[in-house]
Write a protein that holds these residues in place. Structure first.
Motif, PDB file in Angstrom:
ATOM      1  N   PHE A  76      -1.141  10.350   4.993  1.00  0.00           N
ATOM      2  CA  PHE A  76      -0.275  10.821   3.916  1.00  0.00           C
ATOM      3  C   PHE A  76      -0.242   9.751   2.831  1.00  0.00           C
ATOM      4  N   PHE A  77      -0.295  10.183   1.585  1.00  0.00           N
ATOM      5  CA  PHE A  77      -0.117   9.265   0.462  1.00  0.00           C
ATOM      6  C   PHE A  77       1.125   9.751  -0.275  1.00  0.00           C
ATOM      7  N   ILE A  78       2.178   8.947  -0.186  1.00  0.00           N
ATOM      8  CA  ILE A  78       3.475   9.348  -0.728  1.00  0.00           C
ATOM      9  C   ILE A  78       3.660   8.734  -2.108  1.00  0.00           C
ATOM     10  N   THR A  79       3.981   9.553  -3.070  1.00  0.00           N
ATOM     11  CA  THR A  79       4.213   8.993  -4.392  1.00  0.00           C
ATOM     12  C   THR A  79       5.298   9.781  -5.130  1.00  0.00           C
ATOM     13  N   ALA A  80       5.690   9.263  -6.277  1.00  0.00           N
ATOM     14  CA  ALA A  80       6.656   9.942  -7.142  1.00  0.00           C
ATOM     15  C   ALA A  80       6.439   9.355  -8.533  1.00  0.00           C
ATOM     16  N   LYS A 120      -4.942   3.449  -3.618  1.00  0.00           N
ATOM     17  CA  LYS A 120      -5.434   4.784  -3.985  1.00  0.00           C
ATOM     18  C   LYS A 120      -5.445   5.664  -2.745  1.00  0.00           C
ATOM     19  N   PRO A 121      -5.250   6.973  -2.936  1.00  0.00           N
ATOM     20  CA  PRO A 121      -5.263   7.838  -1.758  1.00  0.00           C
ATOM     21  C   PRO A 121      -6.675   7.962  -1.184  1.00  0.00           C
ATOM     22  N   ALA A 122      -6.776   8.055   0.130  1.00  0.00           N
ATOM     23  CA  ALA A 122      -8.072   8.358   0.741  1.00  0.00           C
ATOM     24  C   ALA A 122      -8.476   9.761   0.291  1.00  0.00           C
ATOM     25  N   ASN A 123      -9.786  10.033   0.266  1.00  0.00           N
ATOM     26  CA  ASN A 123     -10.256  11.355  -0.172  1.00  0.00           C
ATOM     27  C   ASN A 123      -9.646  12.482   0.635  1.00  0.00           C
ATOM     28  N   ASP A 124      -9.424  12.198   1.927  1.00  0.00           N
ATOM     29  CA  ASP A 124      -8.908  13.258   2.804  1.00  0.00           C
ATOM     30  C   ASP A 124      -7.410  13.086   3.095  1.00  0.00           C
ATOM     31  N   ALA A 125      -6.704  12.324   2.237  1.00  0.00           N
ATOM     32  CA  ALA A 125      -5.257  12.151   2.463  1.00  0.00           C
ATOM     33  C   ALA A 125      -4.486  13.357   1.931  1.00  0.00           C
ATOM     34  N   VAL A 184      -3.335   7.706  14.936  1.00  0.00           N
ATOM     35  CA  VAL A 184      -2.568   6.945  13.945  1.00  0.00           C
ATOM     36  C   VAL A 184      -2.085   7.909  12.860  1.00  0.00           C
ATOM     37  N   ILE A 185      -0.800   7.760  12.485  1.00  0.00           N
ATOM     38  CA  ILE A 185      -0.277   8.462  11.310  1.00  0.00           C
ATOM     39  C   ILE A 185      -0.213   7.402  10.217  1.00  0.00           C
ATOM     40  N   ALA A 186      -1.079   7.512   9.216  1.00  0.00           N
ATOM     41  CA  ALA A 186      -1.138   6.524   8.134  1.00  0.00           C
ATOM     42  C   ALA A 186      -0.256   6.993   6.986  1.00  0.00           C
ATOM     43  N   ILE A 187       0.627   6.094   6.552  1.00  0.00           N
ATOM     44  CA  ILE A 187       1.518   6.417   5.428  1.00  0.00           C
ATOM     45  C   ILE A 187       1.309   5.371   4.343  1.00  0.00           C
ATOM     46  N   ASP A 188       0.637   5.758   3.283  1.00  0.00           N
ATOM     47  CA  ASP A 188       0.383   4.834   2.180  1.00  0.00           C
ATOM     48  C   ASP A 188       1.111   5.306   0.925  1.00  0.00           C
ATOM     49  N   GLY A 189       1.151   4.403  -0.049  1.00  0.00           N
ATOM     50  CA  GLY A 189       1.751   4.780  -1.331  1.00  0.00           C
ATOM     51  C   GLY A 189       2.393   3.588  -1.996  1.00  0.00           C
ATOM     52  N   PRO A 190       2.798   3.754  -3.248  1.00  0.00           N
ATOM     53  CA  PRO A 190       3.421   2.647  -3.986  1.00  0.00           C
ATOM     54  C   PRO A 190       4.843   2.370  -3.506  1.00  0.00           C
ATOM     55  N   SER A 191       5.419   1.275  -3.990  1.00  0.00           N
ATOM     56  CA  SER A 191       6.791   0.951  -3.571  1.00  0.00           C
ATOM     57  C   SER A 191       7.777   1.931  -4.203  1.00  0.00           C
ATOM     58  N   ARG A 242      -0.658   0.109   2.178  1.00  0.00           N
ATOM     59  CA  ARG A 242      -1.285   0.537   0.932  1.00  0.00           C
ATOM     60  C   ARG A 242      -2.695   1.056   1.190  1.00  0.00           C
ATOM     61  N   ASP A 243      -3.319   0.522   2.249  1.00  0.00           N
ATOM     62  CA  ASP A 243      -4.746   0.792   2.485  1.00  0.00           C
ATOM     63  C   ASP A 243      -5.003   1.251   3.915  1.00  0.00           C
TER      64      ASP A 243
END
Ligand code: DC
Length: 222
Positions: A143-147, A191-196, A4-11, A129-130
């Motif tokens: 990946f936790f994508i933010t700006a 929130k980002p996973a510790n290993d994200a 799985v490629i997990a992509i989390d982050g805010p809108s 998100r999770d």
């Protein structure tokens, strides 16, 4: 480890576009979990179930079918109880309903079970998100994508114009407030996973961000 490629982050971080483009370039299914929360809100509305009735929402989800299929247009789309709800999920009313139903542990639990079943030996890209924290803590890539709020406000204004709801500063303040709420809620906080892999793309184009992600995963997937 699951494929799985997990992509989390805010809108407005660009995560949907990134997840969708990865799916196209890697020829693997794309699961947008936000659509499942939206479909829950829509199905409840169609059945006259209140967005505040956690037990009724859970009972409904136990009888509802949700799966991702390749649509006529070629992309992967949510297929819910025999139809593609498509644009019906994208209204402001349904977005508000989705954010209401998403606070309930029973709703999250039902959707978590469905989301976990979507993984197999074959690779998928799952956006939410999770995903890296709760759904697939053992995802091969996270990946936790933010700006920054200001940059996300700029993107939202460019995309939505007047519908964004105010001036650049007002939209940025609303985004920062929403981040604060989402990051501090007790259930599945944003929130980002510790290993994200934390990717702040405030000063990157979407193409640069995409290349960064693609180069990280391509050898394993292709
Ligand atoms: O990404 P989106 O705007 O389509 O998400 C709709 C709502 O669902 C939003 O309020 C956040 C929530 N959501 C969530 O709590 N967990 C996810 N994995 C995906 C979405």
């Amino acid at each position: 480890m699951v494929n799985v490629i997990a992509i989390d982050g805010p809108s407005a971080s660009g995560k949907s576009t990134l997840a969708k483009t990865l799916s196209e370039k890697l020829h693997i299914p794309y699961i947008n979990t936000g659509s499942m929360f939206r479909a829950t809100a829509l199905a409840a509305q169609n059945r006259g179930i209140s967005w505040d009735d956690e037990a009724a929402l859970q009972a409904m989800l136990r009888t509802l079918s949700m799966e991702y299929r390749e649509s006529a247009a070629g992309g992967f789309e949510l297929f819910c109880d025999g139809e593609f709800p498509g644009e019906k999920l994208r209204t402001a009313e349904i977005a508000a309903g989705a954010s209401k139903v998403a606070v309930y542990p029973a709703v999250r639990e039902e959707l978590k079970n469905l989301q976990r079943k979507m993984s197999s030996d074959n690779w998928i890209v799952m956006e939410g998100r999770d995903i890296g924290t709760v759904i697939f803590p053992d995802a091969a890539y996270k990946f936790f994508i933010t700006a920054s709020p200001l940059e996300r406000a700029r993107r939202r204004l460019a995309q939505e114009g007047d519908k964004a709801g105010g001036t650049l500063e007002e939209v940025a303040a609303a985004i920062a407030k929403r981040d604060e709420q989402d990051s501090n809620r007790p259930v599945a906080p944003l929130k980002p996973a510790n290993d994200a892999d934390l990717v702040d793309n405030s000063n990157m184009t979407l193409e640069e961000t995409f290349n960064y992600l693609y180069n990280k995963v391509k050898d394993a997937v292709l």
